[in-house]
Motif scaffolding. Structure first.
Motif, mmCIF file in Angstrom:
data_model
loop_
_atom_site.group_PDB
_atom_site.id
_atom_site.type_symbol
_atom_site.label_atom_id
_atom_site.label_comp_id
_atom_site.label_asym_id
_atom_site.label_seq_id
_atom_site.Cartn_x
_atom_site.Cartn_y
_atom_site.Cartn_z
ATOM 1 N N UNK A 16 0.843 -1.201 0.000
ATOM 2 C CA UNK A 16 0.000 0.000 0.000
ATOM 3 C C UNK A 16 0.877 1.250 0.000
ATOM 4 N N UNK A 17 1.929 1.225 0.846
ATOM 5 C CA UNK A 17 2.804 2.384 0.961
ATOM 6 C C UNK A 17 3.502 2.678 -0.362
ATOM 7 N N UNK A 18 3.876 1.630 -1.100
ATOM 8 C CA UNK A 18 4.602 1.826 -2.346
ATOM 9 C C UNK A 18 3.745 2.507 -3.408
ATOM 10 N N UNK A 19 2.450 2.517 -3.225
ATOM 11 C CA UNK A 19 1.560 3.130 -4.204
ATOM 12 C C UNK A 19 1.330 4.625 -3.953
ATOM 13 N N UNK A 20 1.942 5.199 -2.934
ATOM 14 C CA UNK A 20 1.684 6.606 -2.627
ATOM 15 C C UNK A 20 2.165 7.539 -3.740
ATOM 16 N N UNK A 21 3.389 7.317 -4.220
ATOM 17 C CA UNK A 21 3.937 8.151 -5.298
ATOM 18 C C UNK A 21 4.370 7.262 -6.454
ATOM 19 N N UNK A 22 4.201 7.805 -7.669
ATOM 20 C CA UNK A 22 4.585 7.053 -8.861
ATOM 21 C C UNK A 22 5.225 7.998 -9.874
ATOM 22 N N UNK A 23 5.964 7.409 -10.809
ATOM 23 C CA UNK A 23 6.578 8.175 -11.899
ATOM 24 C C UNK A 23 5.495 8.683 -12.852
ATOM 25 N N UNK A 24 5.607 9.967 -13.234
ATOM 26 C CA UNK A 24 4.637 10.558 -14.154
ATOM 27 C C UNK A 24 5.239 10.828 -15.527
ATOM 28 N N UNK A 25 6.344 11.549 -15.571
ATOM 29 C CA UNK A 25 6.948 11.887 -16.859
ATOM 30 C C UNK A 25 8.327 12.491 -16.659
ATOM 31 N N UNK A 26 8.980 12.752 -17.777
ATOM 32 C CA UNK A 26 10.277 13.431 -17.780
ATOM 33 C C UNK A 26 10.154 14.739 -18.560
ATOM 34 N N UNK A 27 10.940 15.725 -18.133
ATOM 35 C CA UNK A 27 11.009 16.994 -18.862
ATOM 36 C C UNK A 27 12.458 17.173 -19.316
ATOM 37 N N UNK A 28 12.744 17.127 -20.622
ATOM 38 C CA UNK A 28 14.130 17.288 -21.083
ATOM 39 C C UNK A 28 14.642 18.707 -20.860
ATOM 40 N N UNK A 29 15.883 18.806 -20.375
ATOM 41 C CA UNK A 29 16.522 20.104 -20.152
ATOM 42 C C UNK A 29 17.686 20.301 -21.115
ATOM 43 N N UNK A 30 18.479 19.227 -21.321
ATOM 44 C CA UNK A 30 19.630 19.219 -22.228
ATOM 45 C C UNK A 30 20.747 20.134 -21.718
ATOM 46 N N UNK A 31 21.669 20.519 -22.623
ATOM 47 C CA UNK A 31 22.818 21.312 -22.228
ATOM 48 C C UNK A 31 23.952 20.442 -21.697
ATOM 49 N N UNK A 32 25.022 21.098 -21.273
ATOM 50 C CA UNK A 32 26.192 20.399 -20.765
ATOM 51 C C UNK A 32 26.465 20.773 -19.316
ATOM 52 N N UNK A 33 27.090 19.836 -18.595
ATOM 53 C CA UNK A 33 27.485 20.105 -17.218
ATOM 54 C C UNK A 33 26.411 19.743 -16.205
ATOM 55 N N UNK A 34 26.697 20.069 -14.943
ATOM 56 C CA UNK A 34 25.865 19.618 -13.838
ATOM 57 C C UNK A 34 24.762 20.579 -13.451
ATOM 58 N N UNK A 35 24.211 20.333 -12.286
ATOM 59 C CA UNK A 35 23.062 21.085 -11.787
ATOM 60 C C UNK A 35 23.143 21.117 -10.270
ATOM 61 N N UNK A 36 22.262 21.878 -9.651
ATOM 62 C CA UNK A 36 22.216 21.886 -8.191
ATOM 63 C C UNK A 36 20.783 22.118 -7.732
ATOM 64 N N UNK A 37 20.515 23.269 -7.111
ATOM 65 C CA UNK A 37 19.228 23.512 -6.465
ATOM 66 C C UNK A 37 18.165 23.873 -7.508
ATOM 67 N N UNK A 38 16.934 23.416 -7.260
ATOM 68 C CA UNK A 38 15.792 23.833 -8.063
ATOM 69 C C UNK A 38 14.704 24.358 -7.128
ATOM 70 N N UNK A 39 13.974 25.357 -7.594
ATOM 71 C CA UNK A 39 12.887 25.947 -6.808
ATOM 72 C C UNK A 39 11.653 26.093 -7.693
ATOM 73 N N UNK A 40 10.491 26.124 -7.043
ATOM 74 C CA UNK A 40 9.221 26.229 -7.768
ATOM 75 C C UNK A 40 8.467 27.473 -7.325
#
Length: 342
Positions: A16-40
């Protein structure tokens, strides 16, 4: 028979617990190099992702990149202040913060910070942006309206992520190298408490349940701590994955999240103000160590990419970081299942 019944019940609870969250989709960002913090910025349906020398702007209704904020060398994070239609970045490689027009995404000015500015939060009560300088062991406080430095506060150690509680005139920040939380009085611009997080070590991500006076810190010894911000005492702990960086708390569901670089996000439930339980180990992808929660949709977003095979380290040296395959950066999107909504 009792043991078998217990095992079946435990398995059912896990399913039951495993059903709480599931994968929905991906959003491509592309570019080169790394990443860090994201905010909404939930009301504006926008997500801001730090990406080496720029901040990528994503429209969460279109699930697509709609703009970039340039000239942010070594950017760690970006936040918006809708009241003044400005955004602020933390540029780790130049010890500055960009002040950005949210409509045009152009930089208006730059502000000097301390050494290696990293995480940042906005105190809406006093209209101030707090930019935490990791190597500088300090925080630069900026007046959002005037874009001027209002104060610089010494923290006594290297800060990581922070959480703000405007009603209590407090900002709480993890001090990674001291394994503690520093509490800042936002009216006086001074540190008023240092609270040890033992048994938690090297805290990174942080999230606040202001209603119940609980602060969650994700620690590098694979543990989330729950701190009582009235007493300054750790009142609960729970196991999480390895390589953690980010954290979030959803007030409406009482769920806490720990995004871990090993490729899982641990989801926990604050059952009571003294009880914190793991309810799901959500499989993500390797490298998905930072995250952001949209409080309206309850979706979580985690950036990651593909990695080249790591080179074999020479004898006596530590392993090198694996290189990121160009144009593979993306956002993983997960959300509540139908059963979790009821």
């Amino acid at each position: 028979m009792l043991a078998i019944g217990c095992a079946v019940a435990c398995l059912s609870a896990t399913a039951i617990a495993e059903d709480l969250y599931k994968f929905l989709n991906e959003i491509p960002i592309a570019g080169e190099g790394g990443w860090d913090i994201l905010t909404i910025d939930s009301p504006a349906h926008r997500l801001y992702l730090s990406h080496v020398t720029k901040v990528v702007v994503v429209d969460l209704e279109k699930n697509a990149v709609v703009g970039e904020i340039e000239d942010t060398p070594g950017v760690h994070g970006f936040l918006v202040v809708p009241e003044v239609q400005r955004g602020f970045s933390s540029n780790g490689k130049e010890n500055k913060a960009n002040v950005v027009d949210l409509k045009t995404l152009r930089t208006i000015s730059k502000i000097d910070t301390g050494e290696s500015p990293d995480a940042l939060v906005y105190d809406s009560k006093h209209g101030e942006v707090y930019i935490f300088n990791h190597r500088g062991s300090s925080v630069t406080v900026i007046d959002a309206k005037t874009s001027k430095v209002a104060a610089t506060i010494s923290l006594g150690g290297g800060p990581e992520f922070a959480a703000v509680d405007p009603t209590a005139d407090r900002v709480y920040v993890n001090i990674e190298d001291k394994s503690e939380v520093a509490a800042i009085d936002t009216a006086k611009h001074e540190v008023v408490a240092h609270w040890p997080l033992a048994p938690g070590e090297e805290p990174s991500g942080i999230a606040l349940d202001a209603a119940h006076h609980r602060l969650f810190s994700t620690c590098h010894n694979k543990m989330m701590t729950m701190l009582d911000i009235q007493s300054g005492k750790v009142v609960g702990t729970a196991p999480i994955g390895s390589g953690v960086d980010g954290a979030a708390f959803d007030d409406s569901t009482q769920l806490a999240f720990a995004s871990c670089g090993e490729g899982v996000t641990t989801i926990l439930k604050e059952e009571t103000p003294e009880k914190l339980n793991v309810i799901q180990t959500l499989k993500t992808e390797r490298g998905a160590r930072t995250m952001a929660l949209d409080p309206k949709t309850h979706r979580i977003y985690l950036p990651t990419a593909q990695f080249e095979p790591a080179p074999s380290p020479s004898p006596g040296s530590s392993p090198a970081r694996p290189k990121i395959v160009p144009n593979t950066l993306k956002l993983l999107v997960y959300g509540p299942t139908e059963s979790a909504k009821h």
